[in-house]
Design an enzyme around this catalytic site. Structure first.
Site, PDB file in Angstrom:
ATOM      1  N   MET A 187     -23.027  -1.231 -18.937  1.00 51.25           N
ATOM      2  CA  MET A 187     -22.198  -2.293 -18.359  1.00 51.25           C
ATOM      3  C   MET A 187     -20.769  -1.796 -18.240  1.00 51.25           C
ATOM      4  SD  MET A 187     -21.689  -6.261 -19.522  1.00 51.25           S
ATOM      5  CE  MET A 187     -20.493  -5.980 -20.826  1.00 51.25           C
ATOM      6  N   CYS A 188     -20.297  -1.594 -17.043  1.00 50.14           N
ATOM      7  CA  CYS A 188     -18.944  -1.124 -16.773  1.00 50.14           C
ATOM      8  C   CYS A 188     -18.246  -2.100 -15.843  1.00 50.14           C
ATOM      9  CB  CYS A 188     -18.973   0.258 -16.143  1.00 50.14           C
ATOM     10  SG  CYS A 188     -19.726   1.525 -17.184  1.00 50.14           S
ATOM     11  N   GLY A 189     -16.948  -1.968 -15.723  1.00 46.12           N
ATOM     12  CA  GLY A 189     -16.184  -2.821 -14.817  1.00 46.12           C
ATOM     13  C   GLY A 189     -15.500  -1.977 -13.760  1.00 46.12           C
TER      14      GLY A 189
END
Length: 297
Positions: A1-3
């Protein structure tokens, strides 16, 4: 999960505020990626020659030694050091400089090369990264940022996004590719250089190769739909453009918005909500495989 975040300035009057606008966007993605952060900013174009951003493994790297040595081989116009990064401006051929750097300075990594792009990366909390590199003061035409939660490789600066494998091209990515090892070997045979085992660097390398084969960015991304397996949201920067694309399933989150002054994307709306005029923007979720792009005239 990255932004991931991207901001493309349409109103030239806002170019002086690029960093001040994109920094809060990046900060809002901290919960999606607290391990490291990075940003690609397009600014200060070199009319002649090139500029290359390099990353040192250690904070106490001897930049004076690099400046003296490179000046003996190339026409070095300027060197600007920020922490363990330096931007080199040269009146020289970009390919010659990159080959020489790889052959002679193995303790440095080239994060970007071109005429407009500069890429900075750092481990740790994105808020600290923003302060350390004074992101808020940056000017420019467009920027892409990434906050990383390491799930498939070690927490290192080299594995942080954005990745750049071609002149003035960069990519930030939320998701994972299932065929990146096989594709990496294929691209190496075609002359693409890789610095890490990160799947996102393979995606960047693939686009660079397609562009070198004569594709424009939209054509390269259409080929990517056929050749890249996995789940992804890509934001891509070029010298004068910005693009976003999701995989055919579109399971990775993404939101986009546009006003007369800017176009933006992020993994979550709360990053876009920090922008001036966001309350009146046209807001939408990008459709799978559809390419959304903007280009400066």
């Amino acid at each position: 999960m990255c932004g991931i975040v991207g901001l493309f300035i349409k109103n030239q009057a806002l170019e002086s505020q690029l960093g001040a606008l994109v920094a809060p966007m990046l900060s809002e993605m901290t919960e999606r990626g607290p391990d490291s952060a990075g940003i690609a900013v397009y600014r200060n174009p070199q009319e002649n020659g090139c500029k290359i951003t390099v990353l040192a493994q250690h904070q106490d790297f001897d930049w004076g030694a690099l400046e003296a040595t490179i000046s003996n081989h190339f026409s070095l116009r300027d060197i600007t050091v920020t922490r363990n990064h330096a931007v080199l401006s040269l009146d020289s051929e970009i390919d010659d400089v990159q080959v020489w750097m790889r052959d002679n300075w193995s303790d440095l990594s080239i994060t970007s090369a071109g005429t407009n792009i500069e890429i900075f990366k750092g481990k740790g909390n994105p808020a600290e990264f923003i302060d350390q590199f004074d992101i808020k003061s940056m000017t420019g035409t467009h920027a892409l940022g990434h906050t990383r939660m390491a799930t498939e490789s070690a927490i290192t600066t080299e594995h942080s996004h954005p990745f750049s494998t071609g002149q003035d091209l960069c990519l930030v990515h939320n998701g994972s590719l299932s065929n990146h090892n096989r594709l990496r070997e294929t691209l190496r045979k075609k002359g693409v250089h890789f610095k890490t085992d990160n799947d996102s660097e393979v995606a960047a390398g693939y686009l660079s190769w397609r562009l070198s084969e004569g594709d424009d960015l939209d054509q390269a991304l259409n080929h990517a739909i056929e050749d890249l397996d996995g789940f992804y949201t890509f934001a891509i920067g070029t010298r004068d453009g910005f693009a976003v694309m999701r995989d055919p399933i579109g399971c990775k989150p993404a939101i986009m918005a546009e006003t007369d002054d800017w176009a933006a994307m992020s993994s979550e709306y709360r990053a876009i909500a920090t922008l001036p005029g966001a309350e009146n923007a046209r807001i939408w979720e990008p459709e799978p495989t559809q390419i959304y792009s903007w280009k400066r005239s």
